[in-house]
Design an enzyme around this catalytic site. Structure first.
Site, PDB file in Angstrom:
ATOM      1  N   ASP A  85       0.828  -1.219   0.000  1.00 36.85           N
ATOM      2  CA  ASP A  85       0.000   0.000   0.000  1.00 36.85           C
ATOM      3  C   ASP A  85       0.860   1.266   0.000  1.00 36.85           C
ATOM      4  OD1 ASP A  85      -2.067  -1.807   0.191  1.00 36.85           O
ATOM      5  OD2 ASP A  85      -2.346  -1.535   2.338  1.00 36.85           O
TER       6      ASP A  85
ATOM      7  N   ARG B  78      -5.823  -5.812  -9.025  1.00 38.96           N
ATOM      8  CA  ARG B  78      -6.875  -6.663  -8.495  1.00 38.96           C
ATOM      9  C   ARG B  78      -7.911  -5.765  -7.820  1.00 38.96           C
ATOM     10  NH1 ARG B  78      -4.503  -9.981  -3.244  1.00 38.96           N
ATOM     11  NH2 ARG B  78      -3.707  -8.191  -2.051  1.00 38.96           N
TER      12      ARG B  78
ATOM     13  N   ASP C  70      -0.378  -4.385  -3.791  1.00 39.49           N
ATOM     14  CA  ASP C  70      -1.377  -3.322  -3.927  1.00 39.49           C
ATOM     15  C   ASP C  70      -0.744  -1.948  -3.733  1.00 39.49           C
ATOM     16  OD1 ASP C  70      -3.099  -5.522  -4.030  1.00 39.49           O
ATOM     17  OD2 ASP C  70      -3.551  -5.397  -1.889  1.00 39.49           O
TER      18      ASP C  70
ATOM     19  N   TRP D  14     -10.078  -4.066  -5.263  1.00 41.59           N
ATOM     20  CA  TRP D  14     -10.416  -3.780  -3.876  1.00 41.59           C
ATOM     21  C   TRP D  14     -11.936  -3.588  -3.773  1.00 41.59           C
ATOM     22  CZ3 TRP D  14      -7.847   0.769  -0.708  1.00 41.59           C
ATOM     23  CH2 TRP D  14      -8.217   0.662   0.648  1.00 41.59           C
TER      24      TRP D  14
END
Length: 341
Positions: A164, A241, A185, A243
């Site tokens: 993140d 992907r 991510d 969230w």
């Protein structure tokens, strides 16, 4: 639209939201009344010859409900600070000279909202030529930069962490010539953002993911567009992907090295999202851009479908992106270009 196929309808919806986003993200009246050519100069220098030694102290000195451009010039150094730009302090530019020698660093993890090294809550923020990093490591969420203000732009910055890295949270944002590094991510959130000529570097040794765009509803005018970017890495990574169920990401004219997984996209173990996400590519190149093994629920856009997504208009940028100021003032004194600060 009754006779459109589902894929065509997705493209139509993606293009249509551009029109809405232009209306939604128009700056307030106060932005139009500000002199964009001249900024108040505040110097941050760890040696003590500037106005402040700490970046946060410089930000704190800006008055609430600020109505002038403020340019915080950060002299080279490593600044070990956890920094917040409050929501009531718009029109701040935070600028280094070059990211290699102007570094903002912290070491915090475990919570996506609380861990960021730099949190931007204010609107009309600009970041230039900085390294922003979180050195927490690979054991959980550790955000380097959280952007939750509207109309924020970053130029020539390095944004570094593992999971993140960039929480591109809410608002309309622009990233130009930035280097963004992470594994899991590492560009995530629910903003409407254009990434132009950025370098995305995956440090995942297995199957990480570059993006986790968080769009929960079809009515939300959000998504990530990567235009003329470059993808490199050390292992294997997915392009994205979901969230949120309606996650929306497009890569266009982007170089993809062999680190991109042949399938390209991951459904995060939830096949139901395959019918609602908008994951697309347009004229990308390099060994990772081969679409012969891509998942069937991603799209290869035509020129007509891609066109409305490939300009700054997709974030309303023509109405709020501003050039660097051409003169500065300290108190009532105007400092001309080329003068020593």
């Amino acid at each position: 639209m009754a006779h459109m196929g589902s894929a065509t309808m997705k493209v139509y919806a993606a293009a249509s939201y551009i029109v809405v986003i232009l209306a939604h993200f128009i700056p307030t009246a106060t932005a139009g009344s500000i002199d964009m050519s001249t900024a108040i100069l505040i110097r941050v220098d760890q040696s003590g010859i500037g106005d402040f030694k700490k970046i946060q102290d410089a930000i704190d000195s800006v008055p609430s409900n600020n109505s002038e451009l403020v340019y915080i010039w950060v002299k080279p150094g490593t600044y070990r600070e956890k920094i917040v730009v409050p929501a009531d302090k718009p029109f701040i530019t935070l600028s280094g000279t070059q990211p290699s020698n102007t570094i903002i660093t912290w070491n915090d993890g475990g919570n996506i909202m609380d861990s960021p090294t730099l949190t931007v809550l204010a609107s009309d923020f600009v970041g230039r030529y900085l390294t922003i990093q979180n050195t927490f490591g690979s054991e959980g969420q550790a955000v380097a930069l959280r952007v939750s203000g509207d109309r924020a732009a970053f130029y020539g910055c390095r944004i570094l962490s593992y999971q993140d890295t960039l929480l591109d949270d809410t608002g309309s944002h622009y990233y130009s010539n930035c280097y963004i590094e992470g594994a899991t991510d590492f560009i995530c959130g629910n903003a409407a953002s254009l990434f132009e000529r950025c370098h995305l570097h995956s440090i995942s040794t297995k199957k990480g993911s570059i993006t986790a765009q968080h769009r929960d509803f079809a009515s939300e005018n959000t998504g990530f567009v990567f235009l003329g970017c470059k993808i490199t890495g050390v292992g294997t990574t997915f392009l994205g992907r979901p969230w949120g169920a309606y996650s929306r990401v497009l890569y266009a004219f982007t170089y993809m090295s062999g680190v991109v997984a042949p399938a390209g996209w991951d459904d995060w173990a939830d096949p139901s999202k395959q019918s609602t996400v908008f994951y697309a590519e347009y004229k990308c190149y390099g060994p990772g851009a081969d679409r012969s093994m891509r998942v069937g629920w991603s799209q290869n856009l035509s020129s007509d479908d891609a066109a409305p997504l490939l300009t700054k208009d997709m974030i309303g940028g023509s109405s709020w992106l501003r050039p660097a100021p051409t003169s500065f003032k300290r108190g009532s004194t105007i400092i001309k270009p080329g003068s020593k600060f």
